[in-house]
Design an enzyme around this catalytic site. Structure first.
Site, short mmCIF file in Angstrom:
data_model
loop_
_atom_site.label_atom_id
_atom_site.label_comp_id
_atom_site.label_asym_id
_atom_site.label_seq_id
_atom_site.Cartn_x
_atom_site.Cartn_y
_atom_site.Cartn_z
N GLU A 72 1.25 -1.50 -0.14
CA GLU A 72 0.00 0.02 -0.17
C GLU A 72 0.57 1.45 -0.17
OE1 GLU A 72 -3.10 -0.14 2.93
OE2 GLU A 72 -3.79 -1.56 2.00
N GLU A 110 -4.81 -8.57 1.24
CA GLU A 110 -5.70 -8.28 2.46
C GLU A 110 -7.81 -7.92 2.05
OE1 GLU A 110 -4.59 -4.71 4.28
OE2 GLU A 110 -2.37 -5.58 4.32
C1 BGC Z 1 -2.54 -2.48 5.46
C2 BGC Z 1 -2.98 -2.55 7.20
C3 BGC Z 1 -4.21 -2.26 8.21
C4 BGC Z 1 -5.61 -2.42 8.24
C5 BGC Z 1 -6.44 -2.37 8.37
C6 BGC Z 1 -4.32 -1.85 5.75
O1 BGC Z 1 -4.56 -0.37 5.31
O2 BGC Z 1 -2.38 -2.68 5.09
O3 BGC Z 1 -1.62 -3.13 7.99
O4 BGC Z 1 -3.87 -2.77 10.10
O5 BGC Z 1 -5.16 -2.10 6.13
O6 BGC Z 1 -6.84 -0.71 8.68
#
Ligand code: BGC
Length: 467
Positions: free
Chosen positions: A170, A367
């Site tokens: 990111e 993610e």
């Molecule tokens: C990030 C994580 C973060 C997650 C939840 C993402 O943008 O890569 O490190 O914990 O969001 O907010």
């Protein structure tokens, strides 16, 4: 892309600074987040509590992480995505290698593999080495060499066993969000999240250097004939225009898409930059120039796969006071997830867009997850009930599989996150885990979402089994 099976990987993700702790153990150097939290006390300034990643959830301790791998096995994970702490490997960020740090990760990889879990290794999830950050971080063009040389150390150490590398996590959030919040707090401003056009313009060259560092690292990976795949994990926010009858809102949404989505996507797949977003940034910062030679490097080194970090769409309207005239903060949901409105169909549509506009590259959902606050973390006897998170995961996994059936080349789905952990600016006040962590005792307790995900994985493994 030699040596990678086409099996779909069910997994979960984490990041070094959010889970490891041991900030001064094992020869680790400091990263910018050690400074943000310990010296600049950023969480205290923003959310009123002085939290750091100094201990986090203590996964730097092998006794702890072996128990955690036990939970991963119980969950049925095929893969675990984690990041390396750059200054645990190179305490100064460059130069001397810390053997103890390399050994720690090497053993962790072995321990995962012994448990039948595929490691997905992210090289950089925001923990820039502190000394090099003071020298400008991504603003310093030398960061391209710093990063590539660090990556080379990692390829030497882990490249014989790891088949999935992710260069950066990111970039947009690192450069245009977290660093700007830190800057605002340092400057004593009252609104952490209010950014200016001038700030966006100033950050643009850092993003360009990061994308060049990504390209140079991909080149290094290929030069070595490294087996496996290398990709980048991007925060992708499909834009939704609020009040679309107003042309200014339509323009703001298009610009947001250019800045957040198209800039890195065009770079890593087409070797181009979106002219609208670049022009808007250059209007703020005339020193931001993009030499053709740099674009040639970027064009020559596309990634093997795309890591999609998806949480929500961005609802955008024009706001003359917002950076580049953008306002993208509204969340109309009655039950609000921390990271924006819950819209699984936006993930599906995003995956279709990637298939159609970017040549159907291999994609990994690197993610996807949610936190909803205390109302979704309710202890009930031995169980912790988090029905909203469980529902979020189920619906987004389904959206992913639907896109896959429609021809998207999707190779896996990683939940953020397996464990509650250090949530950056918010410290330990926001939980995203499928496993509850008592931050005082380090006790782990699987939540309802853990069991939901376990069933989902088991069902898919059964369906995918031959015969
Ligand atoms: C990030 C994580 C973060 C997650 C939840 C993402 O943008 O890569 O490190 O914990 O969001 O907010």
């Amino acid at each position: 892309m030699a040596g990678v099976a086409k099996q779909f990987l069910w997994g979960a993700a984490s990041a070094a600074y959010q889970v490891e702790g041991g900030w001064q153990d094992g020869g680790r150097g400091l990263c910018k987040w050690d400074i943000y939290t310990n010296e600049e006390r950023i969480t205290e300034k923003v959310v009123g509590v002085q939290h750091t990643g100094n201990v986090a959830i203590n996964t730097q301790d092998r006794a702890q992480y072996l128990k955690d791998i036990g939970l991963m096995r119980d969950l049925g994970l095929d893969a675990y995505r984690f990041s390396l702490s750059w200054p645990r490997i190179l305490p100064e960020g460059t130069g001397q290698v810390n053997g103890e740090g390399v050994d720690y990760y090497s053993r962790f990889v072995d321990d995962l593999l012994a448990a039948g879990i595929t490691p997905l290794v992210t090289l950089y999830h925001w923990d820039f080495p502190a000394g090099l950050f003071a020298d400008g971080g991504w603003h310093n063009r030398a960061s391209i060499d710093w990063f590539r040389d660090y990556a080379a150390v990692v390829f030497d150490a882990l490249g014989d066993r790891v088949r999935h590398f992710i260069t950066m996590n990111e970039p947009f959030i690192d450069i245009f969000y977290m660093d700007l919040i830190a800057e605002n707090m340092r400057a004593g401003r009252s609104e952490p999240y209010r950014f200016t056009s001038e700030q966006y313009g100033r950050q643009a060259p850092a993003m360009h250097n990061l994308l060049l560092a990504n390209a140079e690292t991909v080149a290094e990976f290929r030069r070595r004939g490294q087996e496996g795949m290398i990709g980048i994990a991007l925060p992708l926010y499909p834009t939704v225009t609020l009040d679309p009858e107003k042309p200014a809102n339509v323009a703001a949404a298009k610009l947001t898409d250019g800045l957040i989505n198209r800039w890195p996507l065009d770079a890593v797949f087409k070797g181009t930059y979106p002219q609208d977003a670049i022009a808007a940034l250059q209007a703020e910062n005339p020193d931001f120039v993009v030499p053709e030679a740099d674009m040639a490097t970027i064009r020559a080194n596309p990634v093997d796969f795309l890591g999609v970090n998806f949480y929500s769409p961005a609802l955008v309207r024009h706001d003359p006071a917002g950076p580049l005239g953008i306002d993208r903060d509204a969340n109309p949901d009655a039950i609000k997830s921390f990271n924006g409105p819950v819209r699984p169909e936006a993930l599906h549509d995003l995956l279709i867009r990637i298939r159609d506009e970017f040549g159907n590259p291999p994609v990994m959902i690197t993610e996807n997850g949610a936190g909803f606050g205390d109302g979704d973390e309710v202890r009930d006897g031995d169980l912790i009930r988090d029905p909203h998170r469980a529902d979020y995961i189920r619906r987004h996994a389904e959206a992913t599989l639907r896109a896959r059936q429609e021809g998207c080349d999707i190779r896996g789905y990683m939940v953020w996150s397996l464990f509650d952990n250090f949530e950056w600016i918010q410290g330990y006040t926001r939980r995203f885990g499928m496993v509850h962590v008592d931050f005082d005792t380090q006790e782990r307790t699987p939540k309802q979402s853990f069991f939901l995900y376990r069933d989902l994985i088991a069902r898919h493994h059964r369906d995918a089994a031959p015969g």
